[in-house]
Design a protein around this motif. Structure first.
Motif, PDB file in Angstrom:
ATOM      1  N   ARG A  94       0.858  -1.199   0.000  1.00 23.08           N
ATOM      2  CA  ARG A  94       0.000   0.000   0.000  1.00 23.08           C
ATOM      3  C   ARG A  94       0.892   1.247   0.000  1.00 23.08           C
ATOM      4  NH1 ARG A  94      -4.719   0.290   4.117  1.00 23.08           N
ATOM      5  NH2 ARG A  94      -3.026   0.639   5.595  1.00 23.08           N
ATOM      6  N   GLU A  95       0.743   2.066  -1.015  1.00 18.58           N
ATOM      7  CA  GLU A  95       1.589   3.253  -1.135  1.00 18.58           C
ATOM      8  C   GLU A  95       0.878   4.542  -0.745  1.00 18.58           C
ATOM      9  OE1 GLU A  95       4.455   3.202  -4.515  1.00 18.58           O
ATOM     10  OE2 GLU A  95       3.086   1.658  -5.298  1.00 18.58           O
ATOM     11  N   THR A  96      -0.448   4.521  -0.663  1.00 16.13           N
ATOM     12  CA  THR A  96      -1.186   5.757  -0.364  1.00 16.13           C
ATOM     13  C   THR A  96      -1.946   5.700   0.952  1.00 16.13           C
ATOM     14  OG1 THR A  96      -3.093   4.976  -1.651  1.00 16.13           O
ATOM     15  CG2 THR A  96      -1.443   6.303  -2.811  1.00 16.13           C
ATOM     16  N   GLU A  97      -2.241   4.522   1.444  1.00 14.49           N
ATOM     17  CA  GLU A  97      -2.956   4.389   2.718  1.00 14.49           C
ATOM     18  C   GLU A  97      -1.989   3.966   3.816  1.00 14.49           C
ATOM     19  OE1 GLU A  97      -7.493   3.076   1.574  1.00 14.49           O
ATOM     20  OE2 GLU A  97      -5.995   1.503   1.758  1.00 14.49           O
ATOM     21  N   ARG A  98      -2.370   4.264   5.059  1.00 12.34           N
ATOM     22  CA  ARG A  98      -1.573   3.883   6.212  1.00 12.34           C
ATOM     23  C   ARG A  98      -2.504   3.435   7.334  1.00 12.34           C
ATOM     24  NH1 ARG A  98       1.625   4.248   2.906  1.00 12.34           N
ATOM     25  NH2 ARG A  98       3.674   5.286   2.855  1.00 12.34           N
ATOM     26  N   GLY A  99      -1.974   2.603   8.222  1.00  9.61           N
ATOM     27  CA  GLY A  99      -2.728   2.205   9.403  1.00  9.61           C
ATOM     28  C   GLY A  99      -2.961   0.712   9.481  1.00  9.61           C
ATOM     29  N   LEU A 100      -2.732   0.154  10.641  1.00 10.16           N
ATOM     30  CA  LEU A 100      -2.864  -1.296  10.805  1.00 10.16           C
ATOM     31  C   LEU A 100      -4.287  -1.772  10.547  1.00 10.16           C
ATOM     32  CD1 LEU A 100      -1.249  -3.514  13.493  1.00 10.16           C
ATOM     33  CD2 LEU A 100      -3.695  -3.675  13.129  1.00 10.16           C
ATOM     34  N   SER A 101      -5.264  -1.083  11.111  1.00  7.53           N
ATOM     35  CA  SER A 101      -6.648  -1.551  10.976  1.00  7.53           C
ATOM     36  C   SER A 101      -7.114  -1.576   9.532  1.00  7.53           C
ATOM     37  CB  SER A 101      -7.576  -0.668  11.812  1.00  7.53           C
ATOM     38  OG  SER A 101      -7.314  -0.825  13.185  1.00  7.53           O
ATOM     39  N   SER A 102      -6.843  -0.497   8.806  1.00  8.99           N
ATOM     40  CA  SER A 102      -7.267  -0.473   7.404  1.00  8.99           C
ATOM     41  C   SER A 102      -6.478  -1.482   6.580  1.00  8.99           C
ATOM     42  CB  SER A 102      -7.110   0.931   6.823  1.00  8.99           C
ATOM     43  OG  SER A 102      -5.760   1.358   6.847  1.00  8.99           O
ATOM     44  N   ALA A 103      -5.218  -1.731   6.964  1.00  7.83           N
ATOM     45  CA  ALA A 103      -4.426  -2.747   6.254  1.00  7.83           C
ATOM     46  C   ALA A 103      -5.070  -4.122   6.396  1.00  7.83           C
ATOM     47  CB  ALA A 103      -2.999  -2.767   6.803  1.00  7.83           C
ATOM     48  N   VAL A 104      -5.541  -4.428   7.596  1.00 11.04           N
ATOM     49  CA  VAL A 104      -6.190  -5.720   7.819  1.00 11.04           C
ATOM     50  C   VAL A 104      -7.449  -5.847   6.967  1.00 11.04           C
ATOM     51  CG1 VAL A 104      -7.353  -7.158   9.535  1.00 11.04           C
ATOM     52  CG2 VAL A 104      -5.258  -5.947  10.147  1.00 11.04           C
ATOM     53  N   ILE A 105      -8.247  -4.796   6.938  1.00 14.40           N
ATOM     54  CA  ILE A 105      -9.491  -4.859   6.169  1.00 14.40           C
ATOM     55  C   ILE A 105      -9.215  -4.959   4.678  1.00 14.40           C
ATOM     56  CG2 ILE A 105     -11.655  -3.667   5.631  1.00 14.40           C
ATOM     57  CD1 ILE A 105     -11.425  -2.348   8.410  1.00 14.40           C
ATOM     58  N   ARG A 106      -8.216  -4.220   4.171  1.00 10.58           N
ATOM     59  CA  ARG A 106      -7.852  -4.349   2.755  1.00 10.58           C
ATOM     60  C   ARG A 106      -7.423  -5.785   2.449  1.00 10.58           C
ATOM     61  NH1 ARG A 106     -10.655  -0.433   0.534  1.00 10.58           N
ATOM     62  NH2 ARG A 106      -9.828   1.680   0.843  1.00 10.58           N
ATOM     63  N   GLY A 107      -6.724  -6.407   3.377  1.00  6.85           N
ATOM     64  CA  GLY A 107      -6.356  -7.806   3.186  1.00  6.85           C
ATOM     65  C   GLY A 107      -7.566  -8.710   3.154  1.00  6.85           C
ATOM     66  N   TRP A 108      -8.511  -8.478   4.060  1.00  5.69           N
ATOM     67  CA  TRP A 108      -9.735  -9.284   4.071  1.00  5.69           C
ATOM     68  C   TRP A 108     -10.535  -9.108   2.785  1.00  5.69           C
ATOM     69  CZ3 TRP A 108     -11.527  -7.768   9.709  1.00  5.69           C
ATOM     70  CH2 TRP A 108     -10.770  -8.518  10.633  1.00  5.69           C
ATOM     71  N   GLN A 109     -10.458  -7.909   2.196  1.00  2.00           N
ATOM     72  CA  GLN A 109     -11.231  -7.659   0.974  1.00  2.00           C
ATOM     73  C   GLN A 109     -10.765  -8.524  -0.198  1.00  2.00           C
ATOM     74  OE1 GLN A 109     -10.788  -3.268   0.918  1.00  2.00           O
ATOM     75  NE2 GLN A 109     -13.023  -3.167   0.908  1.00  2.00           N
ATOM     76  N   VAL A 110      -9.496  -8.895  -0.228  1.00  2.00           N
ATOM     77  CA  VAL A 110      -8.987  -9.724  -1.325  1.00  2.00           C
ATOM     78  C   VAL A 110      -8.847 -11.183  -0.908  1.00  2.00           C
ATOM     79  CG1 VAL A 110      -7.770  -7.757  -2.311  1.00  2.00           C
ATOM     80  CG2 VAL A 110      -6.550  -9.290  -0.750  1.00  2.00           C
ATOM     81  N   ASN A 205     -15.161   1.310   9.906  1.00  2.00           N
ATOM     82  CA  ASN A 205     -14.541   2.630   9.980  1.00  2.00           C
ATOM     83  C   ASN A 205     -13.613   2.703  11.192  1.00  2.00           C
ATOM     84  OD1 ASN A 205     -13.950   5.269   9.346  1.00  2.00           O
ATOM     85  ND2 ASN A 205     -15.789   6.104  10.297  1.00  2.00           N
ATOM     86  N   PRO A 206     -12.552   1.884  11.205  1.00  2.00           N
ATOM     87  CA  PRO A 206     -11.694   1.810  12.392  1.00  2.00           C
ATOM     88  C   PRO A 206     -10.772   3.010  12.516  1.00  2.00           C
ATOM     89  CG  PRO A 206     -10.773   0.464  10.655  1.00  2.00           C
ATOM     90  CD  PRO A 206     -12.080   0.999  10.130  1.00  2.00           C
ATOM     91  N   MET A 207     -10.327   3.247  13.747  1.00  2.00           N
ATOM     92  CA  MET A 207      -9.323   4.262  14.015  1.00  2.00           C
ATOM     93  C   MET A 207      -8.168   3.587  14.735  1.00  2.00           C
ATOM     94  SD  MET A 207     -11.706   7.403  15.395  1.00  2.00           S
ATOM     95  CE  MET A 207     -10.279   8.462  15.715  1.00  2.00           C
ATOM     96  N   GLY A 208      -6.932   3.943  14.360  1.00  2.00           N
ATOM     97  CA  GLY A 208      -5.777   3.396  15.061  1.00  2.00           C
ATOM     98  C   GLY A 208      -5.535   1.942  14.731  1.00  2.00           C
ATOM     99  N   TYR A 209      -5.133   1.189  15.748  1.00  2.00           N
ATOM    100  CA  TYR A 209      -4.698  -0.180  15.502  1.00  2.00           C
ATOM    101  C   TYR A 209      -5.502  -1.214  16.273  1.00  2.00           C
ATOM    102  CZ  TYR A 209      -2.288   0.298  20.007  1.00  2.00           C
ATOM    103  OH  TYR A 209      -2.007   0.499  21.332  1.00  2.00           O
ATOM    104  N   LYS A 210      -6.607  -0.827  16.917  1.00  2.00           N
ATOM    105  CA  LYS A 210      -7.422  -1.774  17.669  1.00  2.00           C
ATOM    106  C   LYS A 210      -8.667  -2.130  16.872  1.00  2.00           C
ATOM    107  CE  LYS A 210      -4.456  -1.984  20.862  1.00  2.00           C
ATOM    108  NZ  LYS A 210      -3.578  -3.164  20.879  1.00  2.00           N
ATOM    109  N   ILE A 211      -8.473  -2.962  15.871  1.00  2.00           N
ATOM    110  CA  ILE A 211      -9.557  -3.296  14.953  1.00  2.00           C
ATOM    111  C   ILE A 211     -10.584  -4.218  15.595  1.00  2.00           C
ATOM    112  CG2 ILE A 211      -8.261  -5.244  13.982  1.00  2.00           C
ATOM    113  CD1 ILE A 211      -9.612  -4.648  11.319  1.00  2.00           C
ATOM    114  N   LEU A 212     -10.221  -4.935  16.654  1.00  4.34           N
ATOM    115  CA  LEU A 212     -11.160  -5.853  17.284  1.00  4.34           C
ATOM    116  C   LEU A 212     -12.408  -5.121  17.763  1.00  4.34           C
ATOM    117  CD1 LEU A 212     -11.892  -8.653  18.344  1.00  4.34           C
ATOM    118  CD2 LEU A 212     -10.530  -8.166  20.392  1.00  4.34           C
ATOM    119  N   LEU A 213     -12.248  -3.898  18.265  1.00  7.23           N
ATOM    120  CA  LEU A 213     -13.399  -3.115  18.716  1.00  7.23           C
ATOM    121  C   LEU A 213     -14.388  -2.886  17.578  1.00  7.23           C
ATOM    122  CD1 LEU A 213     -11.610  -0.375  20.849  1.00  7.23           C
ATOM    123  CD2 LEU A 213     -12.811  -2.405  21.688  1.00  7.23           C
TER     124      LEU A 213
END
Length: 408
Positions: A94-110, A205-213
């Motif tokens: 990922r070159e334009t997005e940042r963040g652990l939570s969104s990274a996890v969701i992008r992975g789940w999407q594929v 719509n996660p914030m930060g790195y606590k995606i479990l919430l």
């Protein structure tokens, strides 16, 4: 270039997981996301460990998706070089997005799996726990969480400050979104897996790195299983946890609360334990009342009300702890033997109860001076105790008898 050694295109648009994998490749049982940033020293180790483990239990029926946020140390490039040796490994840069939570969701999407998981790449999450988490899902759980705060869980080397911040964050969560945070013993965990059907559809719509919430708060999670694990210290690299992450976590709690998407609390209420806690608390009421009388009544010592109340409450807290440790939470205390463990339980119990004491004193003075008048000091005290009882039970039930320090 083959399917396995090509970089995965980064999805765009809302952070929304589909009900079915959008892929021409065959569906599989399990997709594990490994979000990374500057993990070049760990990536080969974690891929090797995960592959050896999953090849035994899910041969050919899993995939590893490493999602890297364009690490300066070229983590994504090192991972991509591993793909010819590990056919189940796929890499996203990922070159334009940042963040652990969104990274996890992008992975789940594929992802192509019916079960979706996440694990850190820093080797602080023991891979072997994946097998137990998988069993929880296969036995009907919608969500399986690796927890530091259940039997078999713990942390290896955490400072007092780090423990305090972790517990403080959990208490804040219990106060702001109890029906989310209260459903699991370790809401700060970043090691879990979830059935695709439980999170498919809603826009996350996660914030930060606590995606479990976010998963619990916005997903359709009915049944939750928990597995204890020991959080390890890093062998390579540096921790990415900063003060900003704690502030972001607080913002995430507020967002979940304000939007009203809170999952219903379905965990069975511990009636038996609550009744024992209440009986112990009743004994503390008599202790509190007796000491308050001896200290504050004009016919005895005649101390001021506030000072008398503080001393009386502290003696009652000690009484309550001893009975709760020996009876209410005896099953947990027996697994945490030794004076060091008991002292730690008491300090946590005392801290939580002292926070309740602050509320108690404020309420007592308000009732005594404003509502009832000075002729009804004991009625005011009884009402103040009743109001604080729920606080003491709920937070102590979640935190005080969860000693997690272990020997190296």
């Amino acid at each position: 270039m083959t399917y396995t050694d090509a970089l995965i295109p980064v999805p765009v648009g809302p952070l929304q997981v589909g009900a079915a994998a959008d892929s021409s490749a065959p569906l599989i049982q399990f997709s594990l996301i490994v979000p990374t940033y500057n993990e070049s020293k760990n990536v080969a180790k974690i891929v090797k460990q995960l592959t050896e483990l999953l090849d035994d239990c899910l041969p050919g029926d899993y995939e590893l998706i490493l999602v890297d946020d364009n690490s300066p140390d070229k983590t994504w490039q090192i991972a991509q070089a591993l793909t010819p040796h590990y056919p189940q490994l796929r890499v996203m840069r990922r070159e334009t997005e940042r963040g652990l939570s969104s990274a996890v969701i992008r992975g789940w999407q594929v992802a192509r799996g019916n079960i979706l998981g996440v694990i850190d790449a820093d080797l602080q999450h023991p891979p072997e726990i994946l097998i137990q988490l998988l069993k929880q899902i296969q036995n009907g759980a919608d969500l399986a969480v690796a927890s530091r705060h259940v039997e078999g869980g713990g942390v290896s080397e955490w400072s007092f400050i780090r423990r305090f911040l972790s517990r403080g964050a959990q208490v804040l969560g219990l106060l702001i979104v109890p029906n989310v945070v209260g459903r699991v013993s370790d809401p700060m965990s970043g090691y879990f897996m979830v059935h695709r059907s439980a999170i498919a559809g809603p826009c996350l719509n996660p914030m930060g790195y606590k995606i479990l919430l976010e998963v619990i708060g916005r997903g359709r999670v009915e049944t939750i299983g928990e597995v204890g694990y020991v959080f390890q210290e890093r062998e390579e690299g540096e921790s990415k946890v900063t003060w900003q992450h704690y502030l972001t976590y607080l913002g995430h709690l507020v967002r979940l609360r304000s939007r009203g998407r809170i999952a219903r609390l379905r965990r069975q209420f511990p009636v038996g334990r609550f009744l024992r806690f209440g009986i112990v608390g009743l004994s503390g009421v008599f202790v509190d009342m007796a000491v308050l009388y001896l200290l504050s009544d004009p016919s005895t010592l005649g101390w001021g009300l506030t000072r008398s109340k503080i001393v009386a409450a502290e003696i009652a807290i000690l009484n309550n702890f001893l009975w709760n440790d020996a009876w209410t939470f005896a099953d947990i205390a027996q697994a945490q033997k030794g004076w060091n463990a008991r002292i730690k339980r008491f300090l946590k119990f005392n801290t939580i109860c002292l926070a309740g004491l602050v509320l108690n004193v404020l309420l007592l003075n308000f009732l005594f001076n404003v509502v009832f008048g000075q002729q009804h000091r004991y009625l005011a005290n009884l009402i103040a105790i009743a109001v604080v009882t729920l606080w003491n039970f709920w937070v102590n039930f979640k935190l005080s008898w969860r000693v997690t320090q272990i020997k190296k």
